[in-house]
Design an enzyme around this catalytic site. Structure first.
Site, PDB file in Angstrom:
ATOM      1  N   CYS A 234       0.763  -1.255   0.000  1.00  0.00           N
ATOM      2  CA  CYS A 234       0.000   0.000   0.000  1.00  0.00           C
ATOM      3  C   CYS A 234       0.798   1.312   0.000  1.00  0.00           C
ATOM      4  O   CYS A 234       1.901   1.393   0.509  1.00  0.00           O
ATOM      5  CB  CYS A 234      -0.940   0.056   1.192  1.00  0.00           C
ATOM      6  SG  CYS A 234      -2.064  -1.342   1.238  1.00  0.00           S
TER       7      CYS A 234
ATOM      8  N   GLY B 200       0.784  -0.512  -4.848  1.00  0.00           N
ATOM      9  CA  GLY B 200      -0.469  -1.248  -4.802  1.00  0.00           C
ATOM     10  C   GLY B 200      -1.323  -0.950  -6.002  1.00  0.00           C
ATOM     11  O   GLY B 200      -1.515   0.222  -6.340  1.00  0.00           O
TER      12      GLY B 200
ATOM     13  N   ASN C 173      -0.823   2.102   5.573  1.00  0.00           N
ATOM     14  CA  ASN C 173       0.145   1.218   4.917  1.00  0.00           C
ATOM     15  C   ASN C 173       0.821   0.408   6.010  1.00  0.00           C
ATOM     16  O   ASN C 173       1.300   0.970   6.985  1.00  0.00           O
ATOM     17  CB  ASN C 173       1.192   2.049   4.153  1.00  0.00           C
ATOM     18  CG  ASN C 173       2.411   1.235   3.744  1.00  0.00           C
ATOM     19  OD1 ASN C 173       3.531   1.715   3.805  1.00  0.00           O
ATOM     20  ND2 ASN C 173       2.212   0.004   3.344  1.00  0.00           N
ATOM     21  N   GLY C 174       0.840  -0.903   5.837  1.00  0.00           N
ATOM     22  CA  GLY C 174       1.502  -1.744   6.818  1.00  0.00           C
ATOM     23  C   GLY C 174       0.624  -2.875   7.272  1.00  0.00           C
ATOM     24  O   GLY C 174      -0.413  -3.161   6.659  1.00  0.00           O
TER      25      GLY C 174
ATOM     26  N   TYR D 219      13.786  -3.339  -2.674  1.00  0.00           N
ATOM     27  CA  TYR D 219      12.821  -3.608  -3.733  1.00  0.00           C
ATOM     28  C   TYR D 219      11.682  -2.615  -3.817  1.00  0.00           C
ATOM     29  O   TYR D 219      11.273  -2.217  -4.907  1.00  0.00           O
ATOM     30  CB  TYR D 219      12.234  -5.004  -3.515  1.00  0.00           C
ATOM     31  CG  TYR D 219      11.004  -5.299  -4.349  1.00  0.00           C
ATOM     32  CD1 TYR D 219      11.119  -5.644  -5.702  1.00  0.00           C
ATOM     33  CD2 TYR D 219       9.729  -5.221  -3.802  1.00  0.00           C
ATOM     34  CE1 TYR D 219       9.992  -5.902  -6.466  1.00  0.00           C
ATOM     35  CE2 TYR D 219       8.602  -5.478  -4.567  1.00  0.00           C
ATOM     36  CZ  TYR D 219       8.742  -5.813  -5.893  1.00  0.00           C
ATOM     37  OH  TYR D 219       7.627  -6.061  -6.644  1.00  0.00           O
TER      38      TYR D 219
END
Ligand code: AMP
Length: 493
Positions: A23, A49, A124-125, A264
């Site tokens: 996200c 996302g 996010n997470g 990444y």
């Protein structure tokens, strides 16, 4: 009736309550066309996302919410949609999830009316204790509408007995654990929160007098906002009337950002700890080259994830860099989700060997990481089929042996190749002539540290070490609530 039960069973089987969300989050305050700027910010964060996206705005009187499946550019590109989102305050969200329910209800931002007013929330997470918290909340009478762990935060905020919204938020974040970056919108403020270790990223920007919050700096660049600083680990930033107030409710800790953002996840042009992800990745490639000298004619990246590391590798050894694989840019990552079968197909859809560059060559193939080995296995074969003489695979991070519980999509330990096979066995599986990984200390060196501090690692690096800064409580706990939420959501679909 029979058919219904069958469909329900299938849904239950496919349902994973621990949604692995990577996200992207974004928020902007007190500026005209806030929704358009948010759409642009989300567009820059699209790599985080692609499953769904949403925007909440506040126009001074009312909140407005639009959520869609798919890409930002396909959904928030028309005036017709953006007109539905008036107001000078906005937050947005890009959702990623490999498994789990793909329903509109799980797409964020979430919105709730509390007794202190409305609140929109983008997350996010991944919370490591959301299932146990959810269990307690349900026992206490809470009704959950989604299967996302973010709703747990919303419920905790709504149920707090404190009077002010900011105090309700503090109440809630004292109860949650894991890796998280939150962007919230209330009637009077834009709020950002970063978890106590700073596992997930969140940055502050400024556009004229307006503050901006975003997962990465590339979302600031796209709207011409200036990078101010990162939200600190364990910090809440409260933005009201163009003023930023910092609140630090947790006992101080040293920051431990997720190393996978460096390896990444972050877009190459985003800044992480004073350098772009691109620079970090070139350094990872250079360290890899230092550690692993192999005779070869050319260095070939796995596009796009291995581009920067391969360039760093080639430049360090002064070797020829060739684009030996060509990527089809019209294939989104959505194609390679969610099953292993489709994942394998995805590699073929996405990449093709560039015969002219690789025929009869000894190749060093560089990628950023090896997870299940699907990509390397396919690509090595592709290169040999196209006439490569030798393929030596170099991975610009150490062996991934442990899964993530803080919001990065990694499979279970059973599916992680390096958790189950030694170097020779992996090499045999992917069909390469040789295989090398970057060492853990090499990785630390590449991203700016002398070596890994064993007492207090500078990064969240459990993928390689099994050292989890936050205990994955739900993983260790009971699964009763999983069954409960699973039944209710499946039958509500
Ligand atoms: P695998 O094919 O399973 O070994 O996965 C390795 C490939 O997936 C590499 O090319 C990576 O760039 C990419 N990758 C690594 N981590 C992730 C992630 N969390 N989500 C999607 N792709 C990833």
């Amino acid at each position: 009736m029979k058919k219904n039960t069958k469909t329900q069973k299938k849904k239950l089987k496919n349902f994973n309550p621990k949604l692995k969300e990577e996200c992207g989050v974004f928020g902007i305050s007190n500026i005209k066309e806030a929704s358009t700027l948010t759409a642009l910010g989300l567009h820059a964060l699209q790599h985080r996302g692609q499953e769904g996206c949403g925007i909440v705005t506040f126009d001074g009187l009312k909140y407005h919410l639009e959520k869609r499946f798919g890409l930002v550019g396909d959904n928030f590109n028309k005036e017709k949609v953006l007109k539905k989102l008036p107001g000078n305050f906005a937050i947005g969200h890009n959702r990623y999830s490999t498994t789990g329910e793909n329903t509109l209800r799980n797409i964020q931002p979430f919105f709730a009316d509390t007794n202190a007013g409305g609140i929109g929330i983008s997350h996010n997470g991944n919370l490591t204790n959301s299932i146990s918290l959810r269990k307690k909340l349900v026992e206490d009478g809470a009704i959950f509408y989604t299967t996302s762990d973010t709703e747990t935060i919303v419920q905790l905020i709504a149920r707090s007995k404190r009077a002010k919204t900011i105090d309700k938020i503090v109440d809630a974040i004292f109860q949650i654990q894991g890796g998280y970056a939150l962007v919230m919108l209330t009637q009077t403020s834009l709020i950002g929160v970063r978890d106590p270790y700073g596992i997930r990223p969140l940055v502050i920007g400024k556009l004229k007098n307006s503050y901006v919050l975003a997962s990465e700096t590339c979302a600031l660049d796209i709207i011409g906002a200036k990078f101010v600083r990162e939200v600190e680990n364990g910090e809440i930033v409260l933005i009201e009337n163009d003023q930023l107030k910092s609140i630090k409710p947790f006992p101080p800790k040293k920051i431990r950002p997720c190393v996978f953002e460096y390896i990444y996840f972050a877009r190459p042009d985003s800044v992480l700890n004073c350098k772009t992800a691109y620079e970090h990745r070139k350094n990872l490639g250079a360290e890899l080259a230092k550690e692993n000298k192999t005779e070869a004619d050319i260095v070939v990246p796995v596009p796009d994830s291995g581009n920067a590391a391969a360039l760093g590798f080639a430049q360090f050894l002064n070797k020829k860099f060739e684009l030996g694989l060509v990527r089809n840019h019209y294939v989104g990552r959505t194609f390679i989700e969610p099953s292993q079968q489709i994942r394998s197909l995805g590699v073929k859809l996405k990449l093709n060997a560039n015969k002219s560059a690789i025929k009869d060559k000894k190749i060093i193939l560089v990628d950023d990481s090896l997870v299940r080995g699907t990509t390397s296995h396919k690509i090595v074969k592709m290169l040999y089929d196209a006439g490569a003489k030798e393929v030596h695979v170099k991975i610009a991070c150490p062996e991934i042996r442990y899964p993530d519980f803080y919001g990065v999509d990694t499979p279970t330990k059973k599916e992680l190749l390096a958790a189950n096979k030694n170097n020779d066995e992996i090499c045999e599986y992917i069909g390469a002539k040789s295989l090398s990984f970057l060492s853990i200390d090499g990785m630390y060196k590449a991203v700016g540290f002398e070596n890994r501090n064993q007492n207090y690692p500078q990064l969240t690096d459990h993928y390689f070490t099994g050292d989890y800064p936050v205990k994955p409580i739900d993983e260790l706990g009971d699964s009763k609530i999983t069954q409960l939420s699973l039944l209710s959501t499946a039958s509500n679909n």
